[in-house]
Scaffold this active site. Structure first.
Site, mmCIF file in Angstrom:
data_model
loop_
_atom_site.group_PDB
_atom_site.id
_atom_site.type_symbol
_atom_site.label_atom_id
_atom_site.label_comp_id
_atom_site.label_asym_id
_atom_site.label_seq_id
_atom_site.Cartn_x
_atom_site.Cartn_y
_atom_site.Cartn_z
ATOM 1 N N SER A 131 0.821 -1.205 0.000
ATOM 2 C CA SER A 131 0.000 0.000 0.000
ATOM 3 C C SER A 131 0.855 1.255 0.000
ATOM 4 C CB SER A 131 -0.925 0.032 1.225
ATOM 5 O OG SER A 131 -1.686 1.221 1.222
ATOM 6 N N LYS A 186 -4.377 -6.652 4.062
ATOM 7 C CA LYS A 186 -4.424 -5.583 3.043
ATOM 8 C C LYS A 186 -5.870 -5.285 2.646
ATOM 9 C CE LYS A 186 -2.846 -2.733 -0.190
ATOM 10 N NZ LYS A 186 -3.816 -2.545 -1.213
ATOM 11 N N HIS A 189 -7.329 -3.242 5.339
ATOM 12 C CA HIS A 189 -6.730 -1.905 5.164
ATOM 13 C C HIS A 189 -7.512 -1.117 4.118
ATOM 14 C CE1 HIS A 189 -4.279 0.704 2.588
ATOM 15 N NE2 HIS A 189 -3.594 1.034 3.657
ATOM 16 N N ASN A 190 -7.778 -1.748 2.970
ATOM 17 C CA ASN A 190 -8.491 -1.051 1.899
ATOM 18 C C ASN A 190 -9.924 -0.724 2.307
ATOM 19 O OD1 ASN A 190 -6.115 -1.602 0.536
ATOM 20 N ND2 ASN A 190 -7.145 -2.093 -1.373
ATOM 21 N N GLU A 193 -9.759 2.191 4.410
ATOM 22 C CA GLU A 193 -9.488 3.326 3.505
ATOM 23 C C GLU A 193 -10.804 3.850 2.905
ATOM 24 O OE1 GLU A 193 -7.566 3.445 -0.863
ATOM 25 O OE2 GLU A 193 -6.261 2.536 0.658
#
Length: 486
Positions: A131, A186, A189-190, A193
């Site tokens: 990222s 991940k 995480h996204n 986001e």
């Protein structure tokens, strides 16, 4: 054949791949590169990689021959079938002990499958989240590797060298866990986001429509916010966006069409939360907000028919309103991360992963899109109590929410009064109120389920695990339905 002089090979020379190669080169690693469109290899070596140690390969076989053993091959290609095709093409040129790394945004279940399938052939697989976008890849991304643990010692020096570093020099990269754990982290995480971006958009909308703030005034507000507890990459770039002018001197942000795109990782996060029975409501609303934004023509037609409150700006103290919105944004952000960590905890339990929760916050502390000062507080919370059940139970976060909730409620109430949609602010507040409530109305829900479907219920005056059924109408039978938990 060429000499095996390269430390790592990379396949896929789109912008992320190119920048990772140049980053590795900067740190003294010799990289061999290959691309399916072979002309791109020569173009890259002649231009962006000119004057570097980067070596171009014109076939998979040549790439393999250039690599020191155990060979390390990193794929930076589109997620899905393309990854499997590339692995299949590369396999004939690999031998047991070699390492394949998938650095794309792959679905974690694909990484679970690939780790096992390649292990059967003696090949070590790593599925890693990367990222930070274009700039992060070039100068220091956040890297989240998972897969076959035997591979980690062979890639650790490279990954930790090229990753972002926090203030004390600690790399924003560490081993996450087995199988698809890296890509799962991940994915979350996204999803977070998505939530952060939606929350910022709602704050912008409230300030713009509630106070009539101009883009220049919004630039000033966000610049100031970025000096305090909201200090983050996304707040910083938002302040820059408000300042950007189009060719005619008008704010560029006002000329951008209000339909948002998505690549799927937010959706995957929400699907996983449903599979695991975790109420990750804010990320869900953020995904749906993008879906709603895509219905542009319908919304334009609806705006002519459906009435809201009379258009107005609020007659309120400007400074106090801005602070209420700031506190609502911060409080909602806490909820989003708490929900994300609930999902990580549930996934770790489901998959048998030993996730280092504080370490994940540290990996997100620098290099990545959601990097922020705030993540340091998450790391501290898990350092203080590694078995922390929920971030909202940590004294720092509970203290912040208890202090800010009055402002948060005011901001949401003002949004309702104005007819400004704040799905993420609102669902975060609803979750907060639900989570802090000792008795929810689900007792009535269970009674309804038992009434129409004989689904049974538990009683407050009996031990947990004992189930009861009532013949509510006098016409029902004595048999109850089997129970299951979603």
């Amino acid at each position: 054949m060429p000499d095996a002089v390269c430390d790592i090979g990379l396949i896929g020379l789109a912008v992320m791949g190119q920048n990772l190669v140049l980053n590795m080169n900067d740190h003294g690693y010799k990289v061999a590169v290959f691309n399916r469109t072979v002309s791109k290899v020569d173009d890259f070596v002649a231009n962006e990689a000119k004057g570097t140690q980067v070596v171009g390969a014109h076939s998979m076989q040549e790439l393999a021959s250039l690599l020191k053993r155990p060979r390390r091959v990193m794929l930076m290609v589109k997620a899905g079938d393309t990854v499997d095709q590339m692995i299949d093409h590369m396999l004939p040129y690999l031998e047991p002990g070699d390492i394949v790394i998938d650095g794309g945004n792959s679905l974690f279940t694909d990484s679970n499958r690939r780790t096992k399938a390649l292990a059967e052939k003696g090949i070590l697989f790593i599925g890693t989240g990367v990222s930070g976008g274009e700039e992060g890849a070039r100068f220091g991304p956040s890297i989240m590797p998972g897969g076959n643990p035997a591979a980690w010692p062979h890639v650790k020096p490279i990954f930790q060298a090229i990753s972002a570093k926090v203030e004390d020099g600690t790399p924003c990269c560490d081993w996450v866990g087995e199988d698809g754990a890296g890509h799962y982290v991940k994915m979350v995480h996204n999803g977070i986001e998505y939530g952060d971006m939606q929350l910022i958009c709602e704050a912008y909308d409230l300030l713009q429509r509630g106070l009539g703030l101009s883009a220049d005034e919004l630039h000033e507000v966000f610049t100031e916010w970025n000096t305090g507890e909201l200090d983050s990459f996304l707040i910083e770039i938002s302040s820059h966006i408000f300042a950007k002018k189009d060719d005619d001197g008008q704010p560029l942000v006002n000329k951008i069409l209000d339909t948002a795109g998505q690549k799927g990782t937010g959706k995957w996060t929400v699907i996983s939360s449903l599979d695991l029975g975790q109420p990750v409501t804010l990320i869900g609303e953020s995904v749906f907000a993008r879906c709603l934004s895509a219905l542009k023509s319908e919304r334009v037609e609806a705006s002519k028919i459906l009435q809201g409150p009379a258009a107005k700006t609020l007659d309120v103290d400007r400074k106090a309103f801005i602070e209420d919105v700031r506190r609502a944004l911060y409080s909602s952000k806490i909820i989003s991360y708490a929900q994300g960590y609930m999902l990580l905890r549930a996934a770790a339990k489901e998959n048998g992963w030993n996730l280092n929760m504080g370490g994940i916050a540290l990996m997100w502390r620098g290099g990545c899109i959601i990097r922020s000062r705030f993540l340091g507080k998450i790391k501290e919370a898990f350092d203080k109590n590694p078995a922390l059940e929920n971030l909202l139970l940590d004294s720092f976060f509970s203290g912040a929410l208890n202090q800010y909730q009055a402002s948060w409620r005011k901001a949401v109430a003002h949004a309702v009064e104005l007819g400004v949609p704040t799905p993420a602010f609102s669902t975060a507040l609803a979750f907060f109120d639900g989570y802090r409530t000792g008795r929810l109305p689900a007792n009535l829900l269970q009674a309804q389920r038992d009434y129409f479907g004989a689904h049974t219920y538990e009683r407050v005056d009996k031990p947990r695990g004992e189930f009861f059924h009532t013949n509510w109408t006098g016409r029902g039978g004595r048999v109850s339905s089997s129970t299951y938990n979603a």
